[in-house]
Design an enzyme around this catalytic site. Sequence first.
Site, PDB file in Angstrom:
ATOM      1  N   ALA A 239       0.853  -1.196   0.000  1.00 22.02           N
ATOM      2  CA  ALA A 239       0.000   0.000   0.000  1.00 22.02           C
ATOM      3  C   ALA A 239       0.883   1.238   0.000  1.00 22.02           C
ATOM      4  CB  ALA A 239      -0.902  -0.009   1.228  1.00 22.02           C
ATOM      5  N   LYS A 240       0.207   2.365  -0.130  1.00 23.91           N
ATOM      6  CA  LYS A 240       0.915   3.650  -0.183  1.00 23.91           C
ATOM      7  C   LYS A 240       1.858   3.851   0.999  1.00 23.91           C
ATOM      8  CE  LYS A 240      -2.008   6.814  -2.684  1.00 23.91           C
ATOM      9  NZ  LYS A 240      -3.399   6.553  -2.289  1.00 23.91           N
ATOM     10  N   ARG A 241       1.405   3.428   2.186  1.00 25.84           N
ATOM     11  CA  ARG A 241       2.219   3.680   3.387  1.00 25.84           C
ATOM     12  C   ARG A 241       3.581   2.985   3.306  1.00 25.84           C
ATOM     13  NH1 ARG A 241      -1.701  -0.007   4.916  1.00 25.84           N
ATOM     14  NH2 ARG A 241      -0.757  -2.067   4.886  1.00 25.84           N
TER      15      ARG A 241
END
Length: 316
Positions: A239-241
């Site tokens: 994911a983006k994180r």
Amino acid sequence: MTSSLPYTGRYAPSPSGDLHLGNLRTALLAWLLARSVGGSFKMRVEDLDRVRPGAAERQLEDLASLGLDWEGPVLYQSNRIDAYDEALAQLQEAGLVYECFCTRKEIQAASSAPHGAPGAYPGTCRSLAEAERATRRAQRPAALRLRAEVTHWTVTDRFAGDYRGQVDDLVLRRNDGTYAYNLVCVVDDHYQGVTEIVRGDDLLPSSPRQAYLAQLLGLPTPSYAHVPLALNTQGQRLAKRDGAVTLAQLLEAGASRESILGLIAASIPLPALPSGASPDSAGQLLEVFDPALISQEPWVVTDPLGLLAGPGGKNL
Ligand code: GLU
């Protein structure tokens, strides 16, 4: 009934943000599986909800910049409401649709009851009397659910083989009027002539529901190829994180397009090109692609930036 039409594949991103390495890998696999047998490839933007302005355009640009191409115009689901209305009407005429007034909380409480199938809608609103429905309708808008006549359905998956999964009274149209993913996916895969659905294996459990719906709508059942997802080092879905995981972020951090494509290809894992060079376009990977090579293990993405450059990193 399994289709014997010429192979047609597709990629169907939701424009909720930029595609990350895992999405790009799934798209590349879908494209390679289609092109390696001379099949066509279709594109569809699943923009009925979770739309971030500009995301669809960026996703399509990213895919094209890696050398993926597709036949015909991109299908935007927001332009397809008439087709979904028609499919819903067909199911309604067959007596296969009912109104559901349950809140998310009520469903959770009921479906975690000891005798319910976990995660399945327990059918609370299935047999409401008309008077009861009229009262409930005045309180909150109804979602529309399928009156499923089976509890399980089997699909054929290139990797998982015969996969038998749960079918419940799935939502066809949400109570805000938005058509639900399972219905629109079935209608559009048929409309686009898709013969094999290649996508992330998080959607394998949705495929029996979709194949059952296709059968109810009198549509041929496609085959499936669910591919493992990309995970971070904690074993969670990428994911983006997780840092620089999109094409734009990786380019910004100094990676070349070739090295990013090479990283994705190596994850499949495809062998190096005969020339030894990094691939500069998906088309070059056709030379070394063989579906038998596709790993059935998730791709654990270990800090792509560390891999790409810098002290201690491998220069790709
Ligand atoms: N739009 C879905 C996603 O981006 C994929 C749906 C599908 O491939 O059937 O996760």
